[in-house]
Design an enzyme around this catalytic site. Structure first.
Site, PDB file in Angstrom:
ATOM      1  N   LYS A  22       0.943   6.620  -5.228  1.00  0.00           N
ATOM      2  CA  LYS A  22       1.321   7.586  -4.188  1.00  0.00           C
ATOM      3  C   LYS A  22       2.750   7.325  -3.715  1.00  0.00           C
ATOM      4  CE  LYS A  22       0.012   6.803   0.224  1.00  0.00           C
ATOM      5  NZ  LYS A  22       1.118   6.810   1.200  1.00  0.00           N
ATOM      6  N   ASN A  23       3.039   6.083  -3.366  1.00  0.00           N
ATOM      7  CA  ASN A  23       4.347   5.797  -2.767  1.00  0.00           C
ATOM      8  C   ASN A  23       5.492   5.953  -3.756  1.00  0.00           C
ATOM      9  OD1 ASN A  23       3.123   5.399  -0.355  1.00  0.00           O
ATOM     10  ND2 ASN A  23       3.314   3.162  -0.328  1.00  0.00           N
ATOM     11  N   CYS A 118       3.680   6.903  14.521  1.00  0.00           N
ATOM     12  CA  CYS A 118       2.463   7.063  13.747  1.00  0.00           C
ATOM     13  C   CYS A 118       1.540   5.934  14.144  1.00  0.00           C
ATOM     14  CB  CYS A 118       2.744   7.058  12.251  1.00  0.00           C
ATOM     15  SG  CYS A 118       3.071   5.437  11.607  1.00  0.00           S
ATOM     16  N   ARG A 123       8.139   2.729  13.680  1.00  0.00           N
ATOM     17  CA  ARG A 123       8.791   3.096  12.420  1.00  0.00           C
ATOM     18  C   ARG A 123      10.057   3.945  12.606  1.00  0.00           C
ATOM     19  NH1 ARG A 123       3.918   4.467   8.294  1.00  0.00           N
ATOM     20  NH2 ARG A 123       5.232   3.481   6.764  1.00  0.00           N
ATOM     21  N   ASP A 308       0.098  -3.111   2.921  1.00  0.00           N
ATOM     22  CA  ASP A 308      -0.863  -2.049   2.608  1.00  0.00           C
ATOM     23  C   ASP A 308      -2.174  -2.581   2.018  1.00  0.00           C
ATOM     24  OD1 ASP A 308       0.930  -0.220   3.549  1.00  0.00           O
ATOM     25  OD2 ASP A 308       1.516   0.596   1.607  1.00  0.00           O
ATOM     26  N   ARG A 400      -5.502  11.110   1.823  1.00  0.00           N
ATOM     27  CA  ARG A 400      -4.051  10.960   1.698  1.00  0.00           C
ATOM     28  C   ARG A 400      -3.701   9.984   0.569  1.00  0.00           C
ATOM     29  NH1 ARG A 400      -1.093   8.961   6.637  1.00  0.00           N
ATOM     30  NH2 ARG A 400       0.487   9.142   5.029  1.00  0.00           N
TER      31      ARG A 400
HETATM   32  C1  UD1 Z   1       6.753   2.127   2.738  1.00  0.00           C
HETATM   33  C2  UD1 Z   1       5.411   2.605   2.242  1.00  0.00           C
HETATM   34  C3  UD1 Z   1       4.292   2.086   3.152  1.00  0.00           C
HETATM   35  C4  UD1 Z   1       4.384   0.580   3.272  1.00  0.00           C
HETATM   36  C5  UD1 Z   1       5.788   0.157   3.691  1.00  0.00           C
HETATM   37  C6  UD1 Z   1       5.973  -1.354   3.703  1.00  0.00           C
HETATM   38  C7  UD1 Z   1       5.983   4.736   1.251  1.00  0.00           C
HETATM   39  C8  UD1 Z   1       5.845   6.210   1.289  1.00  0.00           C
HETATM   40  N1  UD1 Z   1       5.399   4.065   2.250  1.00  0.00           N
HETATM   41  O1  UD1 Z   1       6.931   2.693   4.036  1.00  0.00           O
HETATM   42  O2  UD1 Z   1       3.037   2.470   2.587  1.00  0.00           O
HETATM   43  O3  UD1 Z   1       3.460   0.126   4.239  1.00  0.00           O
HETATM   44  O4  UD1 Z   1       6.749   0.708   2.790  1.00  0.00           O
HETATM   45  O5  UD1 Z   1       5.686  -1.892   2.473  1.00  0.00           O
HETATM   46  O6  UD1 Z   1       6.542   4.180   0.319  1.00  0.00           O
HETATM   47  N2  UD1 Z   1      12.134  -0.032   9.755  1.00  0.00           N
HETATM   48  C9  UD1 Z   1      13.120   0.011  10.703  1.00  0.00           C
HETATM   49  N3  UD1 Z   1      14.128   0.917  10.567  1.00  0.00           N
HETATM   50  C10 UD1 Z   1      14.209   1.764   9.496  1.00  0.00           C
HETATM   51  C11 UD1 Z   1      13.174   1.709   8.523  1.00  0.00           C
HETATM   52  C12 UD1 Z   1      12.156   0.804   8.672  1.00  0.00           C
HETATM   53  O7  UD1 Z   1      13.087  -0.738  11.681  1.00  0.00           O
HETATM   54  O8  UD1 Z   1      15.156   2.563   9.428  1.00  0.00           O
HETATM   55  C13 UD1 Z   1      11.014  -0.984   9.916  1.00  0.00           C
HETATM   56  C14 UD1 Z   1       9.675  -0.277  10.077  1.00  0.00           C
HETATM   57  O9  UD1 Z   1       9.446   0.099  11.406  1.00  0.00           O
HETATM   58  C15 UD1 Z   1       8.694  -1.317   9.597  1.00  0.00           C
HETATM   59  C16 UD1 Z   1       9.473  -2.029   8.492  1.00  0.00           C
HETATM   60  O10 UD1 Z   1      10.839  -1.729   8.720  1.00  0.00           O
HETATM   61  O11 UD1 Z   1       8.397  -2.229  10.616  1.00  0.00           O
HETATM   62  C17 UD1 Z   1       9.070  -1.628   7.096  1.00  0.00           C
HETATM   63  O12 UD1 Z   1       9.326  -0.295   6.894  1.00  0.00           O
HETATM   64  P1  UD1 Z   1       9.753   0.320   5.489  1.00  0.00           P
HETATM   65  O13 UD1 Z   1       9.874  -0.749   4.458  1.00  0.00           O
HETATM   66  O14 UD1 Z   1      10.916   1.217   5.713  1.00  0.00           O
HETATM   67  O15 UD1 Z   1       8.465   1.188   5.150  1.00  0.00           O
HETATM   68  P2  UD1 Z   1       8.376   2.692   4.739  1.00  0.00           P
HETATM   69  O16 UD1 Z   1       9.414   2.991   3.704  1.00  0.00           O
HETATM   70  O17 UD1 Z   1       8.280   3.564   5.921  1.00  0.00           O
END
Ligand code: UD1
Length: 422
Positions: A22-23, A118, A123, A308, A400
């Site tokens: 999915k991701n 969420c 996030r 995850d 999902r």
């Molecule tokens: C992706 C995955 C999700 C998984 C996560 C961590 C997808 C669609 N989703 O989510 O299933 O749980 O990686 O492995 O691929 N953060 C910030 N600022 C930012 C971006 C992120 O502070 O601009 C923080 C987030 O709040 C969180 C952490 O970084 O605490 C990890 O987030 P991130 O690696 O960005 O996860 P996603 O890409 O949202």
């Protein structure tokens, strides 16, 4: 709303096919926005999140056709007619923000709603924004939307992420493929989904090196072409189904599974008393005799233990001999499954980002409620090992991320059914 009823039914045996990730698919789909030529994805998973991304891309003017029952996605972004990713779609799924980098690179402007909170935490998107600004974008927040433009076009730069964010790495990587000059991403995320995205972008003509390490170098090109690309196997679905025989007993072969996708997770399974063997067709998982042993788990970016799989691993450890400590380091507020597991007789203490789980000999079925995707599936896993019936509500979370969940578990002997809402 539909419900799923699981009744603990003893050992499992047989095979479970693992779908495309999915991701990975959610990052690969927006890559269509980078090119005027068609991009076709094979091995796509059939999930509601993929439908949400389909709707979003279509709202921007891309053509997305689902073929072979959804396993093939034929996309074309020859003419993009809109550059606004509306709140109504983005709020359903955070990964919608992955259209920002590609639209900005292709069109020079993009407006994308902020996803909002969420269930598993705040996030934010600061890392995405800072990365794109380093490439010359000007980004402003107005009315809940990010208004981004690159009046002089994007240009290569060195971007050092303060945290190895998966989404920020993907967004900036995609944008950099069409930027002028060289971009270096430091402290980039190393997840297999990033490697899959870079592999696909390279097929489209992008010049990328270093994916899978923390430094990725991108040499911008003028245009990208079309490509056909198979989506990598879903390591989270894989890990989830590996836990089914681990918790219920028996032996299951996960077809298409690969050890390199789940290394840190397999180490913990081994310590808990679960055998994992690589076969020609995937990974075979069997529970050794005796009770599961307690193990401590800390979630980390790849190649560490994935956040995850934390909820699912907790379900297993609820039945272990001894006390396990689970530390959640990626998201705040990601233990919502704990109170639900406790309704099934689990003993769990949560303090901030740490959960202490003291194993019990037997879980008992109960009515439980899903709060997010991975939390819901952890309750199904617990139900496989519980005495009596577990009734899970809010099943839409599962749709999902898990295609044909009931059919796949039934196929290995689980007693599980979905009750349709009348
Ligand atoms: C992706 C995955 C999700 C998984 C996560 C961590 C997808 C669609 N989703 O989510 O299933 O749980 O990686 O492995 O691929 N953060 C910030 N600022 C930012 C971006 C992120 O502070 O601009 C923080 C987030 O709040 C969180 C952490 O970084 O605490 C990890 O987030 P991130 O690696 O960005 O996860 P996603 O890409 O949202």
């Amino acid at each position: 709303m539909d419900q799923i009823i699981v009744t603990g039914n003893g050992e499992l045996s047989g095979e479970i096919p693992i779908a495309g990730a999915k991701n990975a698919c959610l990052a690969l789909m927006p890559a269509t926005l980078l090119s005027e030529e068609p991009l076709t994805l094979t091995n796509a998973p059939r999930l509601s999140d993929i439908q949400t991304m389909t709707q979003l891309l279509q709202s921007l003017g891309a053509e997305v056709t689902s073929l072979q029952g959804g396993q093939v996605l034929a996309m074309s972004s020859h003419d993009l007619t809109n550059h606004v990713a509306e709140y109504d779609i983005v709020r359903k799924m955070r990964a919608s923000n992955l259209v920002l980098g590609p639209m900005l690179a292709r069109l020079g402007h993009a407006v994308v709603s902020l996803p909002g909170g969420c269930a598993i935490g705040a996030r934010p998107m600061d890392l995405h924004i800072r990365g794109l600004e380093a490439l010359g974008a000007e980004i402003e927040l107005r009315d809940g939307y990010l208004h981004a433009k690159a009046p002089q076009g994007l240009r290569g730069a060195t971007v050092e992420f303060s945290f190895a964010s998966v989404g920020a790495t993907e967004n900036v990587l995609m944008a950099a493929t069409l930027a002028r000059g060289t971009t270096v991403l430091k402290n980039a995320a190393r997840e297999p989904e990033i490697v899959d995205l870079a592999t696909c972008l390279r097929k489209m003509g992008a010049q990328i090196e270093g994916e899978g390490t923390s430094e990725i170098t991108i040499e911008g090109v003028d245009r990208l072409s079309g490509a056909t690309h198979p989506v990598v196997a879903d390591r989270i679905e894989l890990g989830t189904y590996m836990l089914a025989p681990a918790i219920a007993g028996g032996e299951v072969e996960c077809l298409g599974g690969r050890l390199d996708l789940v290394g840190a997770f397999v180490e913990k399974l081994d310590a808990a008393g679960i055998d994992v063997e690589e076969t020609e067709r995937g990974l075979k998982v069997a529970r050794r005799n005796g009770r599961i042993r307690a193990v401590d788990v800390t979630t980390e970016p790849f190649p560490g233990f994935p956040t995850d799989l934390q909820a699912q691993m907790m379900a297993l450890l609820c039945t272990a001999e001894g006390t396990s400590v689970l530390e959640e380091k990626i998201f705040e507020n990601r233990f919502m499954h704990a109170p639900e597991l406790m309704r099934m007789g689990a003993r769990i203490d949560v303090h901030g980002g740490t959960a202490t789980v003291t194993g019990v000999e037997q879980l008992r079925g109960a009515p439980v409620m899903a709060t997010d995707l991975r939390a819901s599936v952890s309750l199904i896993l617990a139900g496989l090992a519980a005495e009596g019936e577990t009734v899970l509500s809010r099943v839409y979370h599962l749709d999902r991320g898990y295609e044909h969940l009931v059919r796949k578990l039934e196929g290995v002997g689980a007693k599980i059914e979905r009750i349709k809402d009348q």
